[in-house]
Design an enzyme around this catalytic site. Structure first.
Site, mmCIF file in Angstrom:
data_model
loop_
_atom_site.group_PDB
_atom_site.id
_atom_site.type_symbol
_atom_site.label_atom_id
_atom_site.label_comp_id
_atom_site.label_asym_id
_atom_site.label_seq_id
_atom_site.Cartn_x
_atom_site.Cartn_y
_atom_site.Cartn_z
ATOM 1 N N LYS A 184 -2.910 5.888 -4.153
ATOM 2 C CA LYS A 184 -3.993 6.821 -3.873
ATOM 3 C C LYS A 184 -3.725 8.171 -4.523
ATOM 4 O O LYS A 184 -2.585 8.624 -4.577
ATOM 5 C CB LYS A 184 -4.146 7.028 -2.358
ATOM 6 C CG LYS A 184 -4.164 5.754 -1.539
ATOM 7 C CD LYS A 184 -4.183 6.032 -0.052
ATOM 8 C CE LYS A 184 -3.887 4.784 0.743
ATOM 9 N NZ LYS A 184 -2.455 4.401 0.688
ATOM 10 N N HIS B 66 -7.708 9.625 -1.908
ATOM 11 C CA HIS B 66 -7.062 9.622 -0.600
ATOM 12 C C HIS B 66 -7.843 10.414 0.449
ATOM 13 O O HIS B 66 -7.848 10.054 1.636
ATOM 14 C CB HIS B 66 -5.647 10.211 -0.739
ATOM 15 C CG HIS B 66 -4.709 9.807 0.331
ATOM 16 N ND1 HIS B 66 -3.346 9.797 0.174
ATOM 17 C CD2 HIS B 66 -4.906 9.392 1.599
ATOM 18 C CE1 HIS B 66 -2.753 9.402 1.273
ATOM 19 N NE2 HIS B 66 -3.688 9.150 2.167
ATOM 20 N N TYR C 23 2.647 9.855 -0.257
ATOM 21 C CA TYR C 23 3.724 9.247 0.528
ATOM 22 C C TYR C 23 5.081 9.532 -0.108
ATOM 23 O O TYR C 23 6.117 9.275 0.516
ATOM 24 C CB TYR C 23 3.543 7.732 0.642
ATOM 25 C CG TYR C 23 2.297 7.270 1.355
ATOM 26 C CD1 TYR C 23 1.429 8.167 1.985
ATOM 27 C CD2 TYR C 23 1.982 5.916 1.400
ATOM 28 C CE1 TYR C 23 0.292 7.728 2.621
ATOM 29 C CE2 TYR C 23 0.841 5.466 2.045
ATOM 30 C CZ TYR C 23 -0.010 6.374 2.647
ATOM 31 O OH TYR C 23 -1.138 5.926 3.286
ATOM 32 N N ASP D 186 0.835 -1.197 0.000
ATOM 33 C CA ASP D 186 0.000 0.000 0.000
ATOM 34 C C ASP D 186 0.874 1.253 0.000
ATOM 35 O O ASP D 186 1.729 1.427 0.875
ATOM 36 C CB ASP D 186 -0.900 0.013 1.236
ATOM 37 C CG ASP D 186 -1.825 1.213 1.269
ATOM 38 O OD1 ASP D 186 -2.955 1.099 0.759
ATOM 39 O OD2 ASP D 186 -1.414 2.273 1.790
#
Length: 285
Positions: free
Chosen positions: A74, A107, A49, A44
């Site tokens: 996402k 997200h 990120y 994930d």
């Protein structure tokens, strides 16, 4: 490995590996490589990120067949306008070095959600995404947006742990067989949770650690989890949850720990604006 079937027919590994807050300085590459080596087949990540490239490189370098690794990413809310959303999907695909993502999520549930969702639906039709879903949707936000979607989400990724069991949104999602994915399945390392006597007594009984008991509880509840760690032994132990089963009475004891309160409130005033101004996911593109 146990799989859960999504409402679109795809099967997702019930436990995986999270990469939130793992830096893109080689640390993500190393952690994902180790996780894959230890048998993890569900990774994930997210545009926000900033480590999609290292995830993609680790999966490619593993020499595991692409179809045997489930990759989730996402879209960040700055890209929710329709044309931006289409570009964002292609950027994630490029960074991940793959022709398709197994699961792609919105997200955050703010802004031009309807336009972004339409872009996800089209990308799914084109084969760029296998399954589509949302994240951080409370009952209020779900009822605001999802009834207007042409396609029902396959998952909603939200905060979930024994202290915050999301009962109301789970009831809503169950009507359409939408699976819940947990971020922070171990309470983000909460000392109170990991030392709770209900949890530690069960750990002693089954010869497991507290984290394994919590993850097993969540698995038996039908929750998809992807705990994060950069430590080899912890990555291994987090996957080692399928050789014991909690009884109905034990499940009820853990269910009774629910406080109904989490660390993040997506319904709080100004959250969307704060997140939109937090950073630019394309700053280095």
């Amino acid at each position: 490995m146990k799989y859960f079937k999504l409402n679109d027919g795809n099967e997702i590994p019930s436990i995986g590996f999270g990469t939130f807050l793992i830096p893109a300085d080689g640390s993500t590459y190393d952690a994902v490589s180790k996780a894959l080596e230890f048998g993890v087949r569900h990774i994930d990540t997210a545009a926000a990120y900033f480590n999609e490239e290292e995830v993609g490189r680790a999966v490619n370098d593993s020499e595991i067949d692409r179809e045997d690794v489930w990759i989730t990413s996402k879209m960040w809310l700055q890209d929710y306008k329709y044309e931006d959303a289409k570009k964002a999907i292609d950027i994630s695909l490029k960074k991940l070095q793959t022709d398709y993502m197994d699961l792609y999520l919105l997200h955050q549930p703010y802004g031009e959600v309807d336009e972004a969702w339409r872009a996800l639906e089209e990308a799914k039709d084109e084969g760029k995404i296998k399954s589509i879903g949302v994240s951080n949707m409370t009952p209020k936000l779900w009822n605001q947006f999802v009834p207007e979607f042409d396609t029902m989400p396959s998952v909603n990724q939200v905060e979930f742990n024994p202290y915050f069991q999301q009962k109301e949104i789970r009831e809503i999602m169950a009507k359409d067989d939408v699976k819940l994915e947990s971020w922070g399945p171990l309470g983000q390392g909460s000392h109170n949770l990991l030392t709770n006597p209900v949890i530690t007594d069960l750990a002693d009984k089954y010869g497991k650690n507290a984290g394994q008991v919590i993850l097993r509880f969540e698995n038996q509840e039908g929750i998809i989890v992807f705990p994060k760690s950069t430590k080899d032994e912890r990555i291994k132990s987090n996957m080692d949850i399928f050789d014991f089963k909690l009884t109905d009475a034990e499940m009820d004891k853990i269910r009774a720990l629910d406080t109904g309160k989490g660390s993040h409130d997506p319904d709080a005033e100004g959250v969307g604006e704060m997140l939109l101004s937090a950073f630019d996911v394309h700053e280095n593109d």
